[in-house]
Design an enzyme around this catalytic site. Structure first.
Site, PDB file in Angstrom:
ATOM      1  N   GLU A 293      66.017  54.229  16.500  1.00 28.20           N
ATOM      2  CA  GLU A 293      65.242  55.376  16.921  1.00 28.20           C
ATOM      3  C   GLU A 293      65.249  56.735  15.856  1.00 28.20           C
ATOM      4  OE1 GLU A 293      62.846  55.498  18.873  1.00 28.20           O
ATOM      5  OE2 GLU A 293      63.050  53.343  19.741  1.00 28.20           O
TER       6      GLU A 293
ATOM      7  N   TYR B 266      62.371  63.095  22.627  1.00 23.28           N
ATOM      8  CA  TYR B 266      61.842  61.541  22.651  1.00 23.28           C
ATOM      9  C   TYR B 266      62.793  60.666  22.776  1.00 23.28           C
ATOM     10  CZ  TYR B 266      60.309  57.444  20.698  1.00 23.28           C
ATOM     11  OH  TYR B 266      60.088  55.998  20.552  1.00 23.28           O
TER      12      TYR B 266
ATOM     13  N   ASP C 168      55.474  59.165  22.787  1.00 22.27           N
ATOM     14  CA  ASP C 168      55.395  59.525  21.204  1.00 22.27           C
ATOM     15  C   ASP C 168      53.946  59.993  20.832  1.00 22.27           C
ATOM     16  OD1 ASP C 168      54.194  56.853  21.189  1.00 22.27           O
ATOM     17  OD2 ASP C 168      55.573  56.327  19.738  1.00 22.27           O
TER      18      ASP C 168
ATOM     19  N   CYS D 270      44.984  50.809  19.565  1.00 26.57           N
ATOM     20  CA  CYS D 270      44.378  51.812  19.511  1.00 26.57           C
ATOM     21  C   CYS D 270      44.841  53.025  18.452  1.00 26.57           C
ATOM     22  CB  CYS D 270      44.785  52.469  20.935  1.00 26.57           C
ATOM     23  SG  CYS D 270      43.572  53.884  21.425  1.00 26.57           S
TER      24      CYS D 270
ATOM     25  N   CYS E 218      38.863  48.632  19.400  1.00 29.18           N
ATOM     26  CA  CYS E 218      38.442  48.050  20.794  1.00 29.18           C
ATOM     27  C   CYS E 218      37.996  46.927  21.412  1.00 29.18           C
ATOM     28  CB  CYS E 218      37.395  49.288  21.194  1.00 29.18           C
ATOM     29  SG  CYS E 218      37.619  50.858  20.944  1.00 29.18           S
TER      30      CYS E 218
ATOM     31  N   CYS F 288      41.042  45.218  22.148  1.00 32.63           N
ATOM     32  CA  CYS F 288      42.109  45.931  23.333  1.00 32.63           C
ATOM     33  C   CYS F 288      41.898  45.130  24.472  1.00 32.63           C
ATOM     34  CB  CYS F 288      41.226  47.361  23.485  1.00 32.63           C
ATOM     35  SG  CYS F 288      42.285  48.230  24.584  1.00 32.63           S
TER      36      CYS F 288
ATOM     37  N   CYS G 107      38.755  51.675  29.970  1.00 34.21           N
ATOM     38  CA  CYS G 107      39.229  52.767  29.113  1.00 34.21           C
ATOM     39  C   CYS G 107      38.220  53.915  29.095  1.00 34.21           C
ATOM     40  CB  CYS G 107      39.282  52.189  27.618  1.00 34.21           C
ATOM     41  SG  CYS G 107      38.992  53.563  26.389  1.00 34.21           S
TER      42      CYS G 107
END
Ligand code: SF4
Length: 298
Positions: free
Chosen positions: A35, A118, A136, A190, A197, A200, A205
């Protein structure tokens, strides 16, 4: 509008990237290291550095026992090297005050060097499966589009963003994996510039349903690197990393000969950040570096 957890998790089971810090047996410390590295650096550049790092320093105490110079060398070209210094400080605190065990509580994690809102939530969620919202840039974008029907997420607000994502989390048993899946969707499908899309997995959406209205946020120009103080700092640090012993000012000068004022400014900022030390003989070294150089008088 909400996000169907079963729908998203079913997709994630098939599409999840095979990233080593997600493998079974990876420890909370090793997840924390990933991280730190991923905060401002793309996955592809983090992979080799993280893999070497966790073999060399598998625990906080092993990292704490290294010198800051060794840590800065191992950080290589990940960029933003203050993160390496903060990671070393974080390892030292965990080894000394937490018996070498990474805390699992968000508020405790947030008190550690280099850990912000975060990273604290990411460690609690991905290392300890805590049902906390992890937000995030990718997650904010997916929520803005799929749930709120907007092209972009607008100005960040930790309180509002956490509440928005917390409202989407499914039961505690699935919450951590749901968070990882949401992040993965934003990173791989995305995306900011070209959402796919057609690929997706989300059945609903809000942005798509509204016919993709354009966003109001001004497009940010791509960040320039060439010629910036960041580049000069990187060049100076490269000289120090490439030398086993302290270097002279003349050796630093050749790293950025075109602008003395900028070079001095970059060097001063590295000294201020504690990433470089000036020795009594006006040579320069990484913090904690071996100073026993037989050519010290050159
Ligand atoms: S349909 Fe398109 S815009 Fe909506 S969440 Fe999926 S990829 Fe993003």
């Amino acid at each position: 509008m909400s996000i169907d957890a079963g729908n998203l998790l079913g997709w994630f089971d098939l599409a999840e990237r095979d990233l080593p810090w997600r493998a079974d047996g990876v420890t909370p410390w090793q997840i924390l290291v990933s991280e730190f590295m991923l905060q401002q650096t793309p996955v592809a550049r983090v992979l080799p550095i993280w893999s070497d790092w966790v073999v060399r320093w598998p625990t906080p105490s092993a990292t704490a026992a290294a010198t800051p110079a060794e840590v800065l060398r191992a950080w290589g070209k990940l960029g933003y090297p203050r993160r390496a210094k903060r990671l070393h400080e974080c390892a030292t605190v965990i080894a000394r005050d937490f018996a070498d065990v990474v805390p699992d509580d968000v508020e405790v994690l947030e008190q550690l060097p280099g850990i912000g809102s975060y990273t604290a939530r990411a460690v609690a969620c991905f290392a300890y499966r805590k049902p906390v919202p992890v937000v995030d840039t990718n997650v904010r974008r997916v929520v803005a589009r799929a749930v709120q029907g907007r092209a972009d997420a607008g100005t960040p607000s930790a309180k509002r963003d956490h509440a928005d994502v917390a409202a989407l989390l499914p039961d505690a048993a699935r919450a951590a994996r749901f968070s990882a899946a949401l992040m993965e969707l934003g990173a791989t499908v995305c995306t900011a510039r070209a959402p796919r899309c057609a690929a997706c997995p989300l059945r609903s959406c809000a942005w798509r349903d509204r016919g993709f209205p354009p966003g109001s946020a001004a497009k940010r120009p791509a960040q320039r690197y060439a010629g910036t103080d960041r580049q000069v700092r990187g060049r100076l640090l490269d000289v120090l990393r490439d030398n086993a012993f302290p270097v002279t000012r003349a050796e630093l000068d050749v790293a950025w000969p075109i602008d003395e004022v900028q070079r001095e400014r970059a060097l001063a900022s590295l000294l201020d950040d504690g990433l470089v030390e000036r020795l009594a003989d006006d040579r320069f070294a990484l913090p904690g570096q071996d100073r026993n150089d037989s050519t010290a008088s050159r």
